[in-house]
Design a protein around this motif. Structure first.
Motif, PDB file in Angstrom:
ATOM      1  N   HIS A  20      -1.760   3.340  -1.281  1.00  0.00           N
ATOM      2  CA  HIS A  20      -0.747   2.468  -0.674  1.00  0.00           C
ATOM      3  C   HIS A  20       0.012   3.159   0.468  1.00  0.00           C
ATOM      4  O   HIS A  20       1.258   3.143   0.508  1.00  0.00           O
ATOM      5  CB  HIS A  20       0.234   1.961  -1.730  1.00  0.00           C
ATOM      6  CG  HIS A  20      -0.326   0.886  -2.596  1.00  0.00           C
ATOM      7  ND1 HIS A  20      -0.227  -0.458  -2.288  1.00  0.00           N
ATOM      8  CD2 HIS A  20      -1.024   0.953  -3.766  1.00  0.00           C
ATOM      9  CE1 HIS A  20      -0.822  -1.173  -3.231  1.00  0.00           C
ATOM     10  NE2 HIS A  20      -1.322  -0.338  -4.140  1.00  0.00           N
ATOM     11  N   LEU A  28       7.064   4.212   0.525  1.00  0.00           N
ATOM     12  CA  LEU A  28       6.797   2.890  -0.021  1.00  0.00           C
ATOM     13  C   LEU A  28       8.022   2.388  -0.760  1.00  0.00           C
ATOM     14  O   LEU A  28       8.580   3.093  -1.611  1.00  0.00           O
ATOM     15  CB  LEU A  28       5.594   2.954  -0.963  1.00  0.00           C
ATOM     16  CG  LEU A  28       5.068   1.628  -1.495  1.00  0.00           C
ATOM     17  CD1 LEU A  28       4.521   0.762  -0.377  1.00  0.00           C
ATOM     18  CD2 LEU A  28       3.987   1.870  -2.546  1.00  0.00           C
ATOM     19  N   ASP A  63      -1.130   0.020   2.269  1.00  0.00           N
ATOM     20  CA  ASP A  63      -0.316  -1.011   1.628  1.00  0.00           C
ATOM     21  C   ASP A  63      -0.294  -2.290   2.453  1.00  0.00           C
ATOM     22  O   ASP A  63      -0.280  -3.384   1.893  1.00  0.00           O
ATOM     23  CB  ASP A  63       1.108  -0.496   1.425  1.00  0.00           C
ATOM     24  CG  ASP A  63       1.943  -1.435   0.574  1.00  0.00           C
ATOM     25  OD1 ASP A  63       1.580  -1.644  -0.599  1.00  0.00           O
ATOM     26  OD2 ASP A  63       2.948  -1.978   1.082  1.00  0.00           O
ATOM     27  N   HIS A  95      -4.902  -5.021  -0.987  1.00  0.00           N
ATOM     28  CA  HIS A  95      -3.919  -4.718   0.062  1.00  0.00           C
ATOM     29  C   HIS A  95      -4.591  -4.268   1.363  1.00  0.00           C
ATOM     30  O   HIS A  95      -3.922  -4.207   2.398  1.00  0.00           O
ATOM     31  CB  HIS A  95      -2.947  -3.627  -0.412  1.00  0.00           C
ATOM     32  CG  HIS A  95      -1.822  -4.147  -1.250  1.00  0.00           C
ATOM     33  ND1 HIS A  95      -0.557  -4.392  -0.747  1.00  0.00           N
ATOM     34  CD2 HIS A  95      -1.774  -4.479  -2.558  1.00  0.00           C
ATOM     35  CE1 HIS A  95       0.221  -4.846  -1.707  1.00  0.00           C
ATOM     36  NE2 HIS A  95      -0.489  -4.904  -2.823  1.00  0.00           N
TER      37      HIS A  95
END
Length: 298
Positions: A20, A28, A63, A95
């Motif tokens: 991600h 994140l 992500d 994603h």
């Protein structure tokens, strides 16, 4: 080196998932340092030297699907693969975005089709199977993808096949994740029955897990980005900034072993170095037991 009844693994795979990454290495959710977490995984895998035969990353590499996020992933993992002389296999996640994924990780333009890939390591066939659905977070095996997979599996590999997919076909105790599960599992089951697939590697769930699908073992790697807490209250989804891990998959003539490696850094409180192992390897089995296994001081 064989000190017990089991020989060394024939094939060793580092299984990472759900990094991600964001462009520029941004944290994140404003909190989780996903770049540092991936770097930590690389540091730990570097200790293994050339033991690794393959590195498989089962999706959600970026992500938001940003090109720079994929460049960050390459910058971390391609040098590791080169040092280990290991195959590097990327898998599409929900994603991820196909066009930048293809351009930045595969070095080719995206032509609209799912981004599958087949590689072979020491007689073991590795398949990156793209079940992503553009614009959606669930996965799917449609007729086109099932037909492609069946055509690849029609010829058995010398030492069997490992299928790598983001949405693995096993249940989860987290109710909300059921909405994002793999659809078309009946088609996948038809393809896998009687095939040489010996193990399915997956991601998506953000915690280590294991199960089986039509008799094939399934191993889910924990995420390096953050962990979903399976002990959260029912009907709730808790992503926590901790519990990160990756897996080491070892394949033998008969069977396999999956070991979960927590991400550090962690304090070392006990250690036996290589000299001790070398000493044991030079002894016969009975002497090894005497040297290391016998309880003393009672």
């Amino acid at each position: 080196m064989q000190l017990g009844r089991y020989p060394a693994a024939q094939t060793t795979i580092a299984h990472l998932s759900d990094t991600h990454l964001l462009a520029g290495g941004a944290p994140l959710g404003g909190a989780a340092d996903t770049v540092r977490a991936l770097d930590q995984a690389v540091e730990q895998l570097d200790r293994l030297g050339t033991v690794l035969d393959a590195i498989v990353v089962t999706g959600d590499i970026a992500d938001l699907g940003e090109p720079d996020a994929y460049r960050l992933a390459r910058a971390a993992l391609e040098p590791l693969a080169a040092r280990a002389q290991a195959e590097l296999l990327w898998v599409m996640g929900n994603h991820d975005e196909r066009a930048p994924f293809a351009a930045e990780l595969l070095g080719r333009p995206h032509e609209g089709a799912p981004l599958h890939r087949v590689a072979e390591v020491g007689g073991v066939r590795l398949i990156s199977f793209d079940v992503s659905v553009p614009g959606w977070h669930h996965g799917a095996v449609d007729e086109e993808r099932a037909t492609w997979l069946a055509s690849v599996l029609a010829t058995p590999a010398p030492k069997g096949t490992v299928l790598a997919v983001h949405h693995a076909p096993i249940p989860t105790p987290i109710a909300v994740m059921d909405v994002l599960e793999l659809q078309g599992q009946e088609r996948l089951a038809e393809v896998l029955r009687g095939s040489d697939v010996r193990l399915i590697l997956g991601g998506h769930l953000h915690y280590p897990s294991a199960g089986s699908f039509v008799g094939v073992p399934v191993s889910i790697a924990g995420a390096t980005a953050y962990t979903l807490d399976v002990s959260a209250p029912p009907r709730e989804l808790h992503g926590v900034d901790g519990g990160r891990s990756f897996s080491l998959v070892q394949l033998f003539d008969q069977g396999h072993l999956v070991s979960v490696a927590p991400l550090g850094p962690s304090e070392v409180i006990s250690r036996f170095d290589g000299r001790f192992v070398d000493e044991l390897s030079g002894l016969d089995p009975l002497a090894r037991l005497e040297r290391f296994s016998r309880k003393r001081g009672f």
